[in-house]
Design a protein around this motif. Structure first.
Motif, PDB file in Angstrom:
ATOM      1  N   ASN A 113       0.816  -1.208   0.000  1.00 13.53           N
ATOM      2  CA  ASN A 113       0.000   0.000   0.000  1.00 13.53           C
ATOM      3  C   ASN A 113       0.851   1.260   0.000  1.00 13.53           C
ATOM      4  OD1 ASN A 113      -1.532   2.145   2.039  1.00 13.53           O
ATOM      5  ND2 ASN A 113      -2.887   1.211   0.514  1.00 13.53           N
ATOM      6  N   ALA A 114       2.049   1.197   0.626  1.00 15.75           N
ATOM      7  CA  ALA A 114       2.949   2.359   0.644  1.00 15.75           C
ATOM      8  C   ALA A 114       3.419   2.712  -0.759  1.00 15.75           C
ATOM      9  CB  ALA A 114       4.140   2.073   1.544  1.00 15.75           C
ATOM     10  N   PHE A 115       3.602   1.694  -1.599  1.00 17.92           N
ATOM     11  CA  PHE A 115       4.059   1.935  -2.970  1.00 17.92           C
ATOM     12  C   PHE A 115       2.891   2.126  -3.939  1.00 17.92           C
ATOM     13  CE2 PHE A 115       7.937   0.062  -1.274  1.00 17.92           C
ATOM     14  CZ  PHE A 115       8.916   0.851  -1.872  1.00 17.92           C
ATOM     15  N   PHE A 116       1.818   1.390  -3.670  1.00 20.04           N
ATOM     16  CA  PHE A 116       0.642   1.468  -4.547  1.00 20.04           C
ATOM     17  C   PHE A 116      -0.574   1.776  -3.685  1.00 20.04           C
ATOM     18  CE2 PHE A 116       3.546  -1.849  -6.137  1.00 20.04           C
ATOM     19  CZ  PHE A 116       3.931  -1.255  -7.341  1.00 20.04           C
ATOM     20  N   PRO A 117      -0.825   3.056  -3.410  1.00 21.18           N
ATOM     21  CA  PRO A 117      -1.899   3.447  -2.493  1.00 21.18           C
ATOM     22  C   PRO A 117      -3.275   2.894  -2.886  1.00 21.18           C
ATOM     23  CG  PRO A 117      -0.482   5.307  -2.992  1.00 21.18           C
ATOM     24  CD  PRO A 117      -0.070   4.198  -3.910  1.00 21.18           C
ATOM     25  N   GLU A 118      -3.445   2.587  -4.168  1.00 20.53           N
ATOM     26  CA  GLU A 118      -4.744   2.045  -4.592  1.00 20.53           C
ATOM     27  C   GLU A 118      -4.922   0.582  -4.197  1.00 20.53           C
ATOM     28  OE1 GLU A 118      -1.776   1.399  -7.899  1.00 20.53           O
ATOM     29  OE2 GLU A 118      -2.311   3.001  -6.494  1.00 20.53           O
ATOM     30  N   ALA A 119      -3.829  -0.085  -3.797  1.00 20.26           N
ATOM     31  CA  ALA A 119      -3.887  -1.493  -3.415  1.00 20.26           C
ATOM     32  C   ALA A 119      -4.431  -1.622  -1.993  1.00 20.26           C
ATOM     33  CB  ALA A 119      -2.504  -2.140  -3.510  1.00 20.26           C
ATOM     34  N   SER A 120      -5.472  -2.405  -1.813  1.00 22.57           N
ATOM     35  CA  SER A 120      -6.065  -2.621  -0.495  1.00 22.57           C
ATOM     36  C   SER A 120      -5.124  -3.466   0.374  1.00 22.57           C
ATOM     37  CB  SER A 120      -7.409  -3.337  -0.630  1.00 22.57           C
ATOM     38  OG  SER A 120      -7.838  -3.870   0.607  1.00 22.57           O
ATOM     39  N   ILE A 121      -4.899  -3.031   1.611  1.00 26.64           N
ATOM     40  CA  ILE A 121      -4.023  -3.769   2.526  1.00 26.64           C
ATOM     41  C   ILE A 121      -4.581  -5.167   2.792  1.00 26.64           C
ATOM     42  CG2 ILE A 121      -3.129  -3.853   4.893  1.00 26.64           C
ATOM     43  CD1 ILE A 121      -2.912  -0.824   4.830  1.00 26.64           C
ATOM     44  N   ILE A 122      -5.891  -5.237   3.071  1.00 24.18           N
ATOM     45  CA  ILE A 122      -6.514  -6.520   3.399  1.00 24.18           C
ATOM     46  C   ILE A 122      -6.504  -7.457   2.204  1.00 24.18           C
ATOM     47  CG2 ILE A 122      -8.657  -7.660   4.065  1.00 24.18           C
ATOM     48  CD1 ILE A 122      -7.304  -6.323   6.382  1.00 24.18           C
ATOM     49  N   TYR A 123      -6.888  -6.956   1.036  1.00 22.24           N
ATOM     50  CA  TYR A 123      -6.912  -7.811  -0.152  1.00 22.24           C
ATOM     51  C   TYR A 123      -5.520  -8.323  -0.499  1.00 22.24           C
ATOM     52  CZ  TYR A 123     -11.760  -6.449  -1.051  1.00 22.24           C
ATOM     53  OH  TYR A 123     -13.110  -6.262  -0.945  1.00 22.24           O
ATOM     54  N   THR A 124      -4.520  -7.455  -0.380  1.00 17.11           N
ATOM     55  CA  THR A 124      -3.148  -7.876  -0.661  1.00 17.11           C
ATOM     56  C   THR A 124      -2.712  -8.958   0.313  1.00 17.11           C
ATOM     57  OG1 THR A 124      -2.602  -5.658  -1.473  1.00 17.11           O
ATOM     58  CG2 THR A 124      -0.754  -7.092  -0.897  1.00 17.11           C
ATOM     59  N   ALA A 125      -3.071  -8.786   1.587  1.00 20.78           N
ATOM     60  CA  ALA A 125      -2.712  -9.775   2.604  1.00 20.78           C
ATOM     61  C   ALA A 125      -3.377 -11.121   2.317  1.00 20.78           C
ATOM     62  CB  ALA A 125      -3.114  -9.270   3.987  1.00 20.78           C
ATOM     63  N   ILE A 126      -4.641 -11.094   1.895  1.00 23.53           N
ATOM     64  CA  ILE A 126      -5.352 -12.344   1.577  1.00 23.53           C
ATOM     65  C   ILE A 126      -4.721 -13.026   0.363  1.00 23.53           C
ATOM     66  CG2 ILE A 126      -7.550 -13.308   0.789  1.00 23.53           C
ATOM     67  CD1 ILE A 126      -8.947 -11.189   2.514  1.00 23.53           C
ATOM     68  N   ILE A 127      -4.347 -12.245  -0.638  1.00 21.52           N
ATOM     69  CA  ILE A 127      -3.678 -12.805  -1.811  1.00 21.52           C
ATOM     70  C   ILE A 127      -2.362 -13.463  -1.408  1.00 21.52           C
ATOM     71  CG2 ILE A 127      -2.487 -12.194  -3.970  1.00 21.52           C
ATOM     72  CD1 ILE A 127      -4.691 -10.037  -4.365  1.00 21.52           C
ATOM     73  N   ALA A 128      -1.631 -12.812  -0.488  1.00 18.38           N
ATOM     74  CA  ALA A 128      -0.377 -13.397   0.004  1.00 18.38           C
ATOM     75  C   ALA A 128      -0.648 -14.739   0.679  1.00 18.38           C
ATOM     76  CB  ALA A 128       0.297 -12.437   0.979  1.00 18.38           C
ATOM     77  N   TYR A 129      -1.726 -14.816   1.459  1.00 19.27           N
ATOM     78  CA  TYR A 129      -2.099 -16.074   2.116  1.00 19.27           C
ATOM     79  C   TYR A 129      -2.348 -17.175   1.081  1.00 19.27           C
ATOM     80  CZ  TYR A 129      -2.652 -16.078   7.205  1.00 19.27           C
ATOM     81  OH  TYR A 129      -2.422 -16.151   8.554  1.00 19.27           O
ATOM     82  N   LEU A 130      -3.114 -16.851   0.050  1.00 18.49           N
ATOM     83  CA  LEU A 130      -3.432 -17.832  -0.983  1.00 18.49           C
ATOM     84  C   LEU A 130      -2.170 -18.282  -1.714  1.00 18.49           C
ATOM     85  CD1 LEU A 130      -6.645 -16.127  -2.438  1.00 18.49           C
ATOM     86  CD2 LEU A 130      -6.571 -18.281  -1.170  1.00 18.49           C
ATOM     87  N   LEU A 131      -1.321 -17.337  -2.049  1.00 15.19           N
ATOM     88  CA  LEU A 131      -0.114 -17.630  -2.824  1.00 15.19           C
ATOM     89  C   LEU A 131       0.836 -18.548  -2.055  1.00 15.19           C
ATOM     90  CD1 LEU A 131       1.608 -17.048  -5.354  1.00 15.19           C
ATOM     91  CD2 LEU A 131       2.533 -15.067  -4.149  1.00 15.19           C
ATOM     92  N   PHE A 132       1.112 -18.197  -0.793  1.00 12.71           N
ATOM     93  CA  PHE A 132       2.126 -18.950  -0.050  1.00 12.71           C
ATOM     94  C   PHE A 132       1.574 -20.236   0.555  1.00 12.71           C
ATOM     95  CE2 PHE A 132       4.021 -14.687  -0.229  1.00 12.71           C
ATOM     96  CZ  PHE A 132       5.199 -15.039  -0.864  1.00 12.71           C
ATOM     97  N   THR A 133       0.271 -20.278   0.804  1.00  7.96           N
ATOM     98  CA  THR A 133      -0.325 -21.563   1.178  1.00  7.96           C
ATOM     99  C   THR A 133      -0.237 -22.522   0.000  1.00  7.96           C
ATOM    100  OG1 THR A 133      -1.834 -20.539   2.780  1.00  7.96           O
ATOM    101  CG2 THR A 133      -2.430 -22.722   1.954  1.00  7.96           C
ATOM    102  N   GLY A 134      -0.499 -22.016  -1.197  1.00  4.33           N
ATOM    103  CA  GLY A 134      -0.378 -22.843  -2.389  1.00  4.33           C
ATOM    104  C   GLY A 134       1.035 -23.347  -2.609  1.00  4.33           C
TER     105      GLY A 134
END
Length: 433
Positions: A113-134
């Motif tokens: 979010n610091a680099f891309f203010p339009e990116a949602s913190i929560i959505y990015t965190a959930i995507i990280a969960y999906l990616l690394f769980t996979g």
């Protein structure tokens, strides 16, 4: 024929996992202990906690080498303390490993979010969960290879920060307003000092996937704790030495809103916030967060898997994927709980809850070590803790005092933790029958 975990891990992979589990604690969170205790109060808490972790690592290594099982403390306690204590220790371990990743995931989202203010913190965190769980579901070898690369980059970046900060070090910054809240502040800083090292015990949870656990685990634990102790001292002293503790706690450098980014705050006083080195630190700093997030997901999967295999959790969590030979169901279950915790938005409280679980784990593990020495003196122990029983007793004393301090300063979260233990235990007694 039952499906088993694949044995692929080497001593270097164990070092990378051990350091990776922990290294995000060097990047964020620890500086909030300075608000509680000042430089001296946080330093005292960190020294005692570091001593506890060094002696704990030696002690836990003996258990991990003698009983190389994915359940860690759950298996050690079950051997000598009975099924009830083993269950409680398993829940404590699960709380630690399942609730630490959401806090780190939130920090990952904040970085983007610091680099891309339009990116949602929560959505990015959930995507990280999906990616690394996979990634963890695909296989431990792929997960460990990724962890090795990302951990080496994260360690290198911390050393780069120290190299940039050291020429600007001023000893006066360490002693200015160093003990603002007295001894009470030092005790209140304990959870944040623990955050420096939280998770290193996860090395034991991949014992069943290590090529030669009796030989390799002691190397992985030893190299990891040496690396982390060195980085802790270097980062603490160099970050505070640049401009004093207030400068890396508060966003405006004096008071008010606190920050989870101590290293960028320190570096901005040296280079400004438009310098290429500042942006490099911010960018590469993401590696430290990813290393811990990914590594703790791996360790949590093994902990939950072992509880499922023992039928203390629903049996599906004890299944191994026939295709990938990883605990896929346990990984998915942990992810769902982590995402729910993430959606609460209470990062500091989640960290504190995780620390409660860790301290319970440490205390029970040391009792199990002492009892195992008494009950099974002839058990093959490829590694024996030095200065026994001094080391495990020291861990017990510091761990119990830290738990008492945690309950005193965080009693609401302490009650939530006790409620989790109590409800889990009642369900265990009902359904286990």
């Amino acid at each position: 024929m039952s499906t088993t975990l694949r044995k692929t891990l080497t001593p270097f992979a164990l070092w990378a996992l051990g350091v990776g589990y922990v290294i995000s604690g060097m990047y964020f969170g620890w500086n909030l202990g300075l608000e509680k205790g000042g430089t001296l109060g946080m330093a005292l808490a960190t020294f005692v906690v570091m001593l506890m972790y060094i002696t704990f690592t030696f002690s836990y290594t003996e258990l991990a080498c003698a009983i190389p099982k994915a359940g860690g403390v759950f298996d050690y306690a079950g051997r000598v303390l009975g099924k009830d204590i083993a269950f409680i220790s398993g829940i404590a371990q699960t709380v630690e490993f399942v609730f630490a990743p959401p806090a780190i995931a939130f920090a990952i989202g904040a970085y983007f979010n610091a680099f891309f203010p339009e990116a949602s913190i929560i959505y990015t965190a959930i995507i990280a969960y999906l990616l690394f769980t996979g990634l963890n579901m695909v296989g431990v070898k792929a997960a460990a290879t990724f962890e090795m690369v990302i951990t080496v980059l994260a360690v290198g970046e911390l050393l780069l920060f120290v190299g940039i900060a050291t020429p600007h070090f001023n000893a006066e910054n360490l002693v200015r307003n160093a003990f603002p809240n007295g001894w009470g502040g030092a005790f209140a800083a304990i959870p944040f000092a623990i955050w420096f090292f939280l998770g290193i015990e996860g090395i034991a949870n991949v014992a069943e996937e290590t090529k030669n656990p009796q030989r390799d685990i002691k190397k992985g634990f030893g190299w990891a704790i040496f690396t982390l102790a060195m980085l802790c001292v270097l980062v603490f002293v160099s970050a505070v030495g640049v401009g004093g503790w207030e400068a890396i706690v508060f966003r405006d450098g004096i008071a008010g809103e606190t920050s989870d980014s101590p290293l960028p705050l320190a570096l901005s006083m040296i280079t400004g916030d438009n310098h290429v080195m500042y942006h490099l630190l911010i960018t590469v700093g993401l590696f430290g967060l990813v290393a811990s997030f990914h590594g703790l997901i791996l360790a949590a999967g093994r902990s939950t898997y072992e509880m499922g295999k023992a039928h203390n959790f629903p049996r599906v969590f004890g299944d191994i994927s026939k295709k990938f030979r990883t605990p896929a169901a346990a990984l998915i279950g942990n992810m769902l709980v982590g995402v729910l915790a993430l959606l609460s938005g209470k990062t500091a409280e989640i960290i504190t809850l995780s620390v409660f679980g860790a301290l319970t784990l440490y205390v029970i593990a040391m009792i199990a070590l002492i009892k195992l020495r008494q009950k099974e003196p002839d058990l093959h122990r490829p590694f024996r803790v030095p200065l026994y029983p001094l080391f495990p007793i020291l861990v017990l004393v510091v761990g119990i005092v830290s738990l008492a301090s945690m309950f005193f300063y965080n009693w609401e979260i302490g009650l939530v933790y006790l409620l989790i233990i109590l409800v889990s235990y009642v369900l265990f007694k009902i359904f286990k029958k």
